[in-house]
Design an enzyme around this catalytic site. Structure first.
Site, PDB file in Angstrom:
ATOM      1  N   ASP A 133       0.808  -1.220   0.000  1.00  0.00           N
ATOM      2  CA  ASP A 133       0.000   0.000   0.000  1.00  0.00           C
ATOM      3  C   ASP A 133       0.841   1.270   0.000  1.00  0.00           C
ATOM      4  OD1 ASP A 133       0.913  -0.719   2.566  1.00  0.00           O
ATOM      5  OD2 ASP A 133      -0.658   0.435   3.545  1.00  0.00           O
ATOM      6  N   LYS A 158      -6.956  -0.592   6.213  1.00  0.00           N
ATOM      7  CA  LYS A 158      -5.864  -0.325   7.154  1.00  0.00           C
ATOM      8  C   LYS A 158      -5.728   1.173   7.390  1.00  0.00           C
ATOM      9  CE  LYS A 158      -1.723   0.685   6.645  1.00  0.00           C
ATOM     10  NZ  LYS A 158      -0.302   0.897   6.296  1.00  0.00           N
ATOM     11  N   GLU A 202      -3.575  -0.050  13.345  1.00  0.00           N
ATOM     12  CA  GLU A 202      -2.108  -0.047  13.351  1.00  0.00           C
ATOM     13  C   GLU A 202      -1.575   1.121  14.183  1.00  0.00           C
ATOM     14  OE1 GLU A 202       1.776   0.222  10.327  1.00  0.00           O
ATOM     15  OE2 GLU A 202      -0.253   0.293   9.505  1.00  0.00           O
ATOM     16  N   GLU A 209       1.547   2.282  15.299  1.00  0.00           N
ATOM     17  CA  GLU A 209       2.982   2.007  15.151  1.00  0.00           C
ATOM     18  C   GLU A 209       3.811   2.897  16.069  1.00  0.00           C
ATOM     19  OE1 GLU A 209       6.680   1.789  11.938  1.00  0.00           O
ATOM     20  OE2 GLU A 209       4.676   2.328  11.217  1.00  0.00           O
ATOM     21  N   LYS A 239      -2.362  -4.535  13.998  1.00  0.00           N
ATOM     22  CA  LYS A 239      -1.051  -4.482  13.347  1.00  0.00           C
ATOM     23  C   LYS A 239      -0.116  -3.619  14.196  1.00  0.00           C
ATOM     24  CE  LYS A 239       1.415  -3.362   9.066  1.00  0.00           C
ATOM     25  NZ  LYS A 239       1.332  -3.132   7.599  1.00  0.00           N
ATOM     26  N   SER A 284       2.289  -8.605   8.578  1.00  0.00           N
ATOM     27  CA  SER A 284       1.768  -7.690   7.569  1.00  0.00           C
ATOM     28  C   SER A 284       2.963  -6.843   7.145  1.00  0.00           C
ATOM     29  CB  SER A 284       0.635  -6.820   8.118  1.00  0.00           C
ATOM     30  OG  SER A 284       0.196  -5.899   7.134  1.00  0.00           O
ATOM     31  N   TYR A 317       4.530   6.289   4.690  1.00  0.00           N
ATOM     32  CA  TYR A 317       4.077   5.417   3.606  1.00  0.00           C
ATOM     33  C   TYR A 317       3.510   6.251   2.481  1.00  0.00           C
ATOM     34  CZ  TYR A 317       4.595   1.368   6.644  1.00  0.00           C
ATOM     35  OH  TYR A 317       5.112   0.389   7.460  1.00  0.00           O
TER      36      TYR A 317
END
Length: 366
Positions: A39, A151, A193, A195, A235, A306, A366
């Protein structure tokens, strides 16, 4: 008022909706399967292409991703789902969508739905994720296009000034919960997620404490929004020392601390933990995951993967931007998919020839 306080829901779902969400979530992580995170935004994939001297064009992005997706018959026993960027979900070649091999082989389509990071006012150096506006309508369109999960990435940073702050954790986890409820209303399984970035020189004990704090607040927020936990996936980061910390940790210590943090924070009703690789080398990510699935500890959820960089680094390097290297790219992807599928079952023996180069990117986006 009677019992309305206890029987009403912010996220009302029918029995049929819950069943679909639950079954999709379980399917993604069934029998050692995990997720290919493909992604990357057009800008981020452009940085990967630049490393191999390839131009960041739509045909190049399509060729590379189609090469991976065409391996669906070979990797379907290891890959249960693929997270896509919006461009990729709709991309076609010769009138056929490039995701068709994934669908034909039972690999579930997912979609990145967040809109990137912005600074949080009153929290210097901290960020939250935008994208809640119009999210329901976007999710409904993605569902029509074949997506079955989504996500959203929240980002938290550890540094000596005391971050992540409680205000930042509350904003990040609160928005993840709102996103998750919206996804479920649209019929998409949400991957949440949170992170915690590897940047910094903090030790593994600090990483574990912050992870436990963040996950505890996350599941409080998810419950406050009446998110159907059985129809979601988590995630998280693995619990590791900061990238600049001189005290490194063995895979066994990473495994024990990560599983301990999860056991203290994550409800057993949640079906699967799909770890992000966070800049670990391809081999280290697999070895750590294997260790988690091998230690003598209760694990009420599937522990899987993932991975983006840790599934693709060798593949994109083998391709090198040259069409004639398509098969080398495909084989490199299969190798890492198989390694992680085995690691998700505690059966990975390691690969002496695997690339152990760090994939860490400071302040990664990302």
């Amino acid at each position: 008022m009677g019992f309305e306080k206890w029987t009403s829901s912010k996220n009302p779902l029918s029995v049929e909706q819950k069943k679909e969400l639950r079954e999709v979530a379980r399917r993604i992580v069934a029998d050692g399967r995990g997720i290919l995170a493909a992604d990357e935004s057009s800008g981020t994939i452009g940085k990967r292409l630049a490393v191999i001297g390839a131009e960041n064009t739509e045909p190049n992005r399509r060729f590379y991703r189609k090469t991976l997706f065409d391996q669906a018959p070979r990797v379907k026993q290891y890959i249960g789902g693929v997270i896509l960027f919006e461009e990729t979900l709709y991309q076609e070649e010769d009138g056929v969508r490039i995701v068709k091999p994934l669908q034909d082989n039972g690999i579930v389509l997912g979609i990145k739905v967040d809109k990137g990071l912005v600074d949080q006012e009153g929290c210097p150096g901290e960020v939250y994720t935008k994208g809640l506006d119009g999210l329901l309508e976007r999710c409904q369109e993605y569902k029509k296009a074949g997506a079955q999960f989504a996500k959203w990435r929240g980002v938290l940073k550890i540094n000596p000034s005391g971050t992540p702050s409680d205000a930042n954790i509350a904003r990040v986890t609160g928005d993840l919960a709102k996103y998750a409820a919206i996804c479920q209303q649209a019929g998409l399984v949400p991957i949440v997620e949170p992170e915690i970035m590897q940047d910094g020189d903090h030790n593994i004990e600090v990483s574990q404490k912050v992870t436990e704090r963040v996950l505890s607040m996350l599941y409080r927020a998810l419950n406050d929004e009446d998110v159907y936990i059985e129809g979601s996936l988590l995630k998280p980061n693995m619990v590791t020392p900061g990238e600049s910390c001189k005290e490194r940790a063995s895979s066994q210590e990473v495994a024990w601390r990560t599983v301990t943090a999860l056991r203290r924070s994550v409800p057993p009703a949640m079906p699967g933990v799909v770890f992000l690789s966070g800049g670990l080398s391809e081999e280290d990510a697999s070895i750590n995951l294997n260790a988690m699935n091998s230690i003598d500890a209760e694990r009420p959820w599937k522990l899987s993967f993932s991975f983006g960089r840790a599934l693709q680094a060798s593949a994109i390097k083998a391709w090198g931007g040259k069409p004639e290297n398509r098969h080398k790219c495909a084989d490199a992807f299969l190798t890492r998919a198989k390694a992680n599928g085995e690691a998700a079952q505690g059966k990975y023996a390691g690969d002496a020839n695997a690339d152990k180069s760090s994939l860490f990117v400071p302040d990664h986006v990302y």
